[in-house]
Design a protein around this motif. Sequence first.
Motif, PDB file in Angstrom:
ATOM      1  N   LEU A 123     -44.688  78.800  13.111  1.00 22.47           N
ATOM      2  CA  LEU A 123     -43.711  78.294  12.148  1.00 22.47           C
ATOM      3  C   LEU A 123     -42.623  79.312  11.823  1.00 22.47           C
ATOM      4  O   LEU A 123     -41.529  78.935  11.398  1.00 22.47           O
ATOM      5  CB  LEU A 123     -44.418  77.865  10.852  1.00 22.47           C
ATOM      6  N   ASP A 124     -42.912  80.620  12.004  1.00 23.14           N
ATOM      7  CA  ASP A 124     -41.920  81.651  11.671  1.00 23.14           C
ATOM      8  C   ASP A 124     -41.218  82.194  12.915  1.00 23.14           C
ATOM      9  O   ASP A 124     -40.604  83.253  12.866  1.00 23.14           O
ATOM     10  CB  ASP A 124     -42.571  82.807  10.896  1.00 23.14           C
ATOM     11  N   GLU A 125     -41.293  81.461  14.046  1.00 25.22           N
ATOM     12  CA  GLU A 125     -40.748  81.969  15.303  1.00 25.22           C
ATOM     13  C   GLU A 125     -39.565  81.145  15.808  1.00 25.22           C
ATOM     14  O   GLU A 125     -39.488  79.939  15.592  1.00 25.22           O
ATOM     15  CB  GLU A 125     -41.833  81.983  16.396  1.00 25.22           C
ATOM     16  N   ILE A 126     -38.686  81.836  16.502  1.00 23.76           N
ATOM     17  CA  ILE A 126     -37.642  81.210  17.320  1.00 23.76           C
ATOM     18  C   ILE A 126     -37.885  81.672  18.747  1.00 23.76           C
ATOM     19  O   ILE A 126     -38.045  82.877  18.997  1.00 23.76           O
ATOM     20  CB  ILE A 126     -36.234  81.665  16.882  1.00 23.76           C
ATOM     21  N   HIS A 127     -37.926  80.747  19.666  1.00 23.56           N
ATOM     22  CA  HIS A 127     -38.042  81.096  21.088  1.00 23.56           C
ATOM     23  C   HIS A 127     -36.714  80.796  21.776  1.00 23.56           C
ATOM     24  O   HIS A 127     -36.164  79.706  21.625  1.00 23.56           O
ATOM     25  CB  HIS A 127     -39.157  80.287  21.759  1.00 23.56           C
ATOM     26  N   VAL A 128     -36.211  81.778  22.514  1.00 24.26           N
ATOM     27  CA  VAL A 128     -34.987  81.590  23.295  1.00 24.26           C
ATOM     28  C   VAL A 128     -35.328  81.799  24.763  1.00 24.26           C
ATOM     29  O   VAL A 128     -35.893  82.832  25.130  1.00 24.26           O
ATOM     30  CB  VAL A 128     -33.866  82.561  22.857  1.00 24.26           C
ATOM     31  N   TRP A 129     -34.999  80.801  25.578  1.00 23.66           N
ATOM     32  CA  TRP A 129     -35.282  80.845  27.011  1.00 23.66           C
ATOM     33  C   TRP A 129     -33.999  81.112  27.801  1.00 23.66           C
ATOM     34  O   TRP A 129     -32.994  80.445  27.580  1.00 23.66           O
ATOM     35  CB  TRP A 129     -35.857  79.502  27.468  1.00 23.66           C
ATOM     36  N   ARG A 130     -34.068  82.070  28.708  1.00 24.70           N
ATOM     37  CA  ARG A 130     -32.950  82.349  29.605  1.00 24.70           C
ATOM     38  C   ARG A 130     -33.201  81.620  30.932  1.00 24.70           C
ATOM     39  O   ARG A 130     -34.260  81.776  31.542  1.00 24.70           O
ATOM     40  CB  ARG A 130     -32.812  83.861  29.839  1.00 24.70           C
ATOM     41  N   ILE A 131     -32.221  80.827  31.340  1.00 21.40           N
ATOM     42  CA  ILE A 131     -32.382  79.925  32.476  1.00 21.40           C
ATOM     43  C   ILE A 131     -31.346  80.239  33.552  1.00 21.40           C
ATOM     44  O   ILE A 131     -30.154  80.280  33.268  1.00 21.40           O
ATOM     45  CB  ILE A 131     -32.204  78.462  32.016  1.00 21.40           C
ATOM     46  N   ASP A 132     -31.814  80.431  34.774  1.00 21.88           N
ATOM     47  CA  ASP A 132     -30.915  80.572  35.930  1.00 21.88           C
ATOM     48  C   ASP A 132     -30.599  79.166  36.433  1.00 21.88           C
ATOM     49  O   ASP A 132     -31.492  78.456  36.904  1.00 21.88           O
ATOM     50  CB  ASP A 132     -31.592  81.412  37.012  1.00 21.88           C
ATOM     51  N   LEU A 133     -29.341  78.762  36.338  1.00 24.97           N
ATOM     52  CA  LEU A 133     -28.944  77.411  36.736  1.00 24.97           C
ATOM     53  C   LEU A 133     -28.695  77.273  38.235  1.00 24.97           C
ATOM     54  O   LEU A 133     -28.545  76.156  38.732  1.00 24.97           O
ATOM     55  CB  LEU A 133     -27.684  76.995  35.965  1.00 24.97           C
ATOM     56  N   ASP A 134     -28.640  78.385  38.942  1.00 30.01           N
ATOM     57  CA  ASP A 134     -28.432  78.346  40.389  1.00 30.01           C
ATOM     58  C   ASP A 134     -29.793  78.419  41.083  1.00 30.01           C
ATOM     59  O   ASP A 134     -30.274  79.502  41.446  1.00 30.01           O
ATOM     60  CB  ASP A 134     -27.505  79.479  40.836  1.00 30.01           C
ATOM     61  N   GLN A 135     -30.414  77.256  41.242  1.00 23.11           N
ATOM     62  CA  GLN A 135     -31.765  77.156  41.781  1.00 23.11           C
ATOM     63  C   GLN A 135     -31.738  76.809  43.271  1.00 23.11           C
ATOM     64  O   GLN A 135     -30.812  76.159  43.752  1.00 23.11           O
ATOM     65  CB  GLN A 135     -32.544  76.079  41.018  1.00 23.11           C
ATOM     66  N   PRO A 136     -32.780  77.209  44.020  1.00 19.56           N
ATOM     67  CA  PRO A 136     -32.879  76.834  45.450  1.00 19.56           C
ATOM     68  C   PRO A 136     -32.959  75.310  45.602  1.00 19.56           C
ATOM     69  O   PRO A 136     -33.390  74.605  44.683  1.00 19.56           O
ATOM     70  CB  PRO A 136     -34.193  77.497  45.893  1.00 19.56           C
ATOM     71  N   GLU A 137     -32.568  74.821  46.749  1.00 21.02           N
ATOM     72  CA  GLU A 137     -32.506  73.383  46.999  1.00 21.02           C
ATOM     73  C   GLU A 137     -33.851  72.688  46.769  1.00 21.02           C
ATOM     74  O   GLU A 137     -33.919  71.611  46.177  1.00 21.02           O
ATOM     75  CB  GLU A 137     -32.029  73.127  48.438  1.00 21.02           C
ATOM     76  N   VAL A 138     -34.934  73.301  47.233  1.00 21.62           N
ATOM     77  CA  VAL A 138     -36.264  72.693  47.060  1.00 21.62           C
ATOM     78  C   VAL A 138     -36.594  72.533  45.580  1.00 21.62           C
ATOM     79  O   VAL A 138     -37.103  71.494  45.147  1.00 21.62           O
ATOM     80  CB  VAL A 138     -37.352  73.551  47.767  1.00 21.62           C
ATOM     81  N   GLN A 139     -36.292  73.555  44.792  1.00 20.94           N
ATOM     82  CA  GLN A 139     -36.553  73.492  43.352  1.00 20.94           C
ATOM     83  C   GLN A 139     -35.660  72.440  42.685  1.00 20.94           C
ATOM     84  O   GLN A 139     -36.106  71.717  41.798  1.00 20.94           O
ATOM     85  CB  GLN A 139     -36.322  74.875  42.723  1.00 20.94           C
ATOM     86  N   LEU A 140     -34.417  72.339  43.136  1.00 21.92           N
ATOM     87  CA  LEU A 140     -33.508  71.321  42.595  1.00 21.92           C
ATOM     88  C   LEU A 140     -34.044  69.914  42.837  1.00 21.92           C
ATOM     89  O   LEU A 140     -33.973  69.056  41.952  1.00 21.92           O
ATOM     90  CB  LEU A 140     -32.122  71.454  43.228  1.00 21.92           C
ATOM     91  N   GLN A 141     -34.580  69.701  44.016  1.00 24.54           N
ATOM     92  CA  GLN A 141     -35.138  68.389  44.336  1.00 24.54           C
ATOM     93  C   GLN A 141     -36.317  68.064  43.428  1.00 24.54           C
ATOM     94  O   GLN A 141     -36.455  66.929  42.951  1.00 24.54           O
ATOM     95  CB  GLN A 141     -35.566  68.345  45.809  1.00 24.54           C
ATOM     96  N   ASN A 142     -37.160  69.056  43.161  1.00 21.97           N
ATOM     97  CA  ASN A 142     -38.289  68.858  42.251  1.00 21.97           C
ATOM     98  C   ASN A 142     -37.818  68.557  40.829  1.00 21.97           C
ATOM     99  O   ASN A 142     -38.343  67.661  40.159  1.00 21.97           O
ATOM    100  CB  ASN A 142     -39.201  70.097  42.246  1.00 21.97           C
ATOM    101  N   LEU A 143     -36.813  69.298  40.374  1.00 21.10           N
ATOM    102  CA  LEU A 143     -36.290  69.096  39.020  1.00 21.10           C
ATOM    103  C   LEU A 143     -35.632  67.727  38.879  1.00 21.10           C
ATOM    104  O   LEU A 143     -35.735  67.078  37.839  1.00 21.10           O
ATOM    105  CB  LEU A 143     -35.296  70.212  38.673  1.00 21.10           C
ATOM    106  N   ALA A 144     -34.954  67.279  39.944  1.00 24.65           N
ATOM    107  CA  ALA A 144     -34.269  65.980  39.909  1.00 24.65           C
ATOM    108  C   ALA A 144     -35.259  64.838  39.671  1.00 24.65           C
ATOM    109  O   ALA A 144     -34.922  63.839  39.033  1.00 24.65           O
ATOM    110  CB  ALA A 144     -33.491  65.755  41.203  1.00 24.65           C
ATOM    111  N   THR A 145     -36.491  64.993  40.140  1.00 24.03           N
ATOM    112  CA  THR A 145     -37.487  63.929  39.962  1.00 24.03           C
ATOM    113  C   THR A 145     -37.920  63.784  38.508  1.00 24.03           C
ATOM    114  O   THR A 145     -38.518  62.772  38.138  1.00 24.03           O
ATOM    115  CB  THR A 145     -38.743  64.188  40.823  1.00 24.03           C
TER     116      THR A 145
END
Length: 239
Positions: free
Chosen positions: A19-41
């Motif tokens: 309850l007393d936490e903030i989580h910040v996630w750093r995301i690389d938006l330039d993903q490999p094609e295979v990973q993009l296909q998985n995310l698209a699903t």
Amino acid sequence: MTAPNDIWLIAPTDLTLRLDEIHVWRIDLDQPEVQLQNLATTLSSEEMARAQRFYFQEHRQRFIAGRGILRTILGRYLGIQPRQVQFNYQQRGKPVLADTFADSGLAFNLSHSQGLGLCAVNCTREIGVDLEYIRPMSDLEALAKRFFLPREYEMLRSLSANQQQEAFFRYWTCKEAYLKATGDGLSQLEQIEVSLTPTEPAKLQILEDWSLFELVPANNYVAAVAVENFGWNLKCWQY
């Protein structure tokens, strides 16, 4: 130029948001094609339609990566599959979790610039995050005069050209993070006063019940997180 914060860790498998936490996630938006296909699903048909409307393939791929990874992150907190995450949209297009997940109290906000994204997550409190890539701007002073308060504008003008760029984007991210948390639009930028210097962290003036955190997630980037109340423990994860 400010050096990147050395605070980004791999999240534990038994991820818990207190309850007393903030989580910040750093995301690389330039993903490999295979990973993009998985995310698209994991995306909804509406999100895929939005992705297809991007003219440039790079922008389309980054949208898919951002939305897919956002769904993956939120799914971890909610204990469900990424595809099961559902969103509603506020008046200005800000995504929030659908009413189905209201009992979780989970609040989040997403920002992206170039190939980098940040997702801020909190429990029960409104939260906003903004991320900007520091880039040369020919109309920097004109924009500052239009959107910043007189004291902010004068502070900016007192700096060297190099310092001006970074300070401008620091001001911008701090104001934008607060406005994203409250759901207000950019028309309110000049009503939010921020106090900062090249060596001192930014503070929201007058707004006594809001916390502001500045982050440097990568070289030539600045970011800010705004959240209601005080006493937060900030944790930064690398997706």
